[in-house]
Motif scaffolding. Structure first.
Motif, short mmCIF file in Angstrom:
data_model
loop_
_atom_site.label_atom_id
_atom_site.label_comp_id
_atom_site.label_asym_id
_atom_site.label_seq_id
_atom_site.Cartn_x
_atom_site.Cartn_y
_atom_site.Cartn_z
N ASN A 53 88.20 46.54 -20.23
CA ASN A 53 89.61 46.50 -20.61
C ASN A 53 90.06 45.06 -20.82
N THR A 55 93.60 42.79 -21.84
CA THR A 55 95.05 42.77 -22.03
C THR A 55 95.47 41.39 -22.51
N VAL A 67 102.91 43.20 -26.09
CA VAL A 67 101.77 43.62 -25.29
C VAL A 67 100.68 44.15 -26.22
N GLY A 69 96.19 44.87 -26.54
CA GLY A 69 94.98 45.00 -25.76
C GLY A 69 94.08 46.10 -26.29
N ARG A 94 96.19 49.09 -27.73
CA ARG A 94 97.55 49.04 -27.20
C ARG A 94 98.35 48.02 -28.00
#
Length: 303
Positions: A53, A55, A67, A69, A94
């Protein structure tokens, strides 16, 4: 220049968290279960999992944070007692905004497209669209909570999940609870400045279209739960966190014909579900997992 970057990073704190004073910018983990038998079968199988993951928050001004990611996950498992291993993949993007509404209230609004299947002959049919809206209340530096809603198209139809978040950090900074339910929860205690012990819960909910002899004829729905205990060691001034986990994995993989869907799923409630289940693997097993996290500690910047 360095001071400006640190100031911008510190602005992220009220947006992306309830009350915690850190951001996990990158994480990677690998897990493998013990051998287990299929339900009503003597055939042994195991499950390997991999997840990473990333971000990337971008400060726009004192009110808005962009935001971005990506999350990638994979499963390697045998879905049928008489088949070879299947590889299931999901890449989730994202993109959205975190908005500071007031001194206590903030919101997180994300567009969440993903590509999920066995990645054989990937096409637009493997693309699913989703979104998240979350409203968070930060009562003080040690406590916060939030309510939200997640929705996504899946191979079986539309899925909607109510979200409840909760965060608590004891005044002495040793005990912590961080929950994003029903997806995950973490409870930990600091033994020393660098060593923690904890327990966590992780729910998996995803669907993947399967290819058999170059034909898409079925899809699998994964609704599994991991319960783990772990030991965490901090390195490089606790910027790198290493976790060794052992826990119990509750497996639930269900295979359906690709043309059979339900009307709507809300958590575990399924409406208009007249599908014919071709196979179900509900075997449970012990799980071992290793995890590494890159964490930016904002409390030290504040000091």
């Amino acid at each position: 220049m360095k001071r400006k970057i640190i100031q911008l990073l510190f602005l992220i704190l009220p947006f992306l968290c309830n009350a915690q004073e850190y951001i996990d910018l990158f994480s990677v983990n690998y897990g493998k279960s013990q051998k287990t038998t299929f339900e009503d079968s003597s055939v042994n199988t195991s499950i390997s999992t991999f997840q990473t993951n990333l971000t990337l928050p971008i400060v726009l001004n004192e009110k808005y944070i962009a935001v971005t990611g990506v999350n990638f996950s994979s499963y390697n498992l045998q879905l049928f007692p008489d088949s070879n291993n299947n590889h299931l993949y999901s890449t989730n993007l994202r993109a959205g905004l975190s908005v500071k509404h007031s001194g206590h209230w903030s919101g997180l609004y994300l567009f969440l497209p993903k590509v999920a299947s066995d990645y054989i002959n990937v096409s637009s049919e493997d693309v699913y669209l989703g979104g998240l809206a979350l409203l968070k209340y930060k009562r003080n530096e040690n406590f916060g909570y939030g309510l939200g809603l997640y929705g996504s198209s899946e191979a079986f139809g539309m899925s909607v999940v109510p979200i409840v978040t909760f965060y608590y950090h004891s005044p002495n900074k040793r005990f912590e609870i961080n929950a994003f339910m029903p997806n995950d929860a973490d409870i930990n205690y600091s033994l020393t400045d660098k060593t923690k012990i904890g327990v966590d819960f992780l729910g998996h909910g995803n669907s993947y279209k399967l290819t058999t002899e170059n034909v898409r004829s079925t899809y699998v729905v994964n609704n599994s739960i991991d319960f783990s205990a772990y030991v965490q060691q901090g390195l490089f001034n606790k910027k790198i966190l290493l976790r060794l986990k052992m826990g119990y994995l509750l497996n639930d993989f269900r295979v359906y014909p690709i043309d059979q869907k339900l009307d709507l799923q809300i958590l575990v409630l399924r409406f208009g579900d007249n599908r014919t289940r071709l196979f179900q693997d509900k075997s449970n097993t012990i799980l071992f997992k290793m995890e590494a996290i890159y964490r930016f500690d904002l409390s030290k910047v504040k000091k």
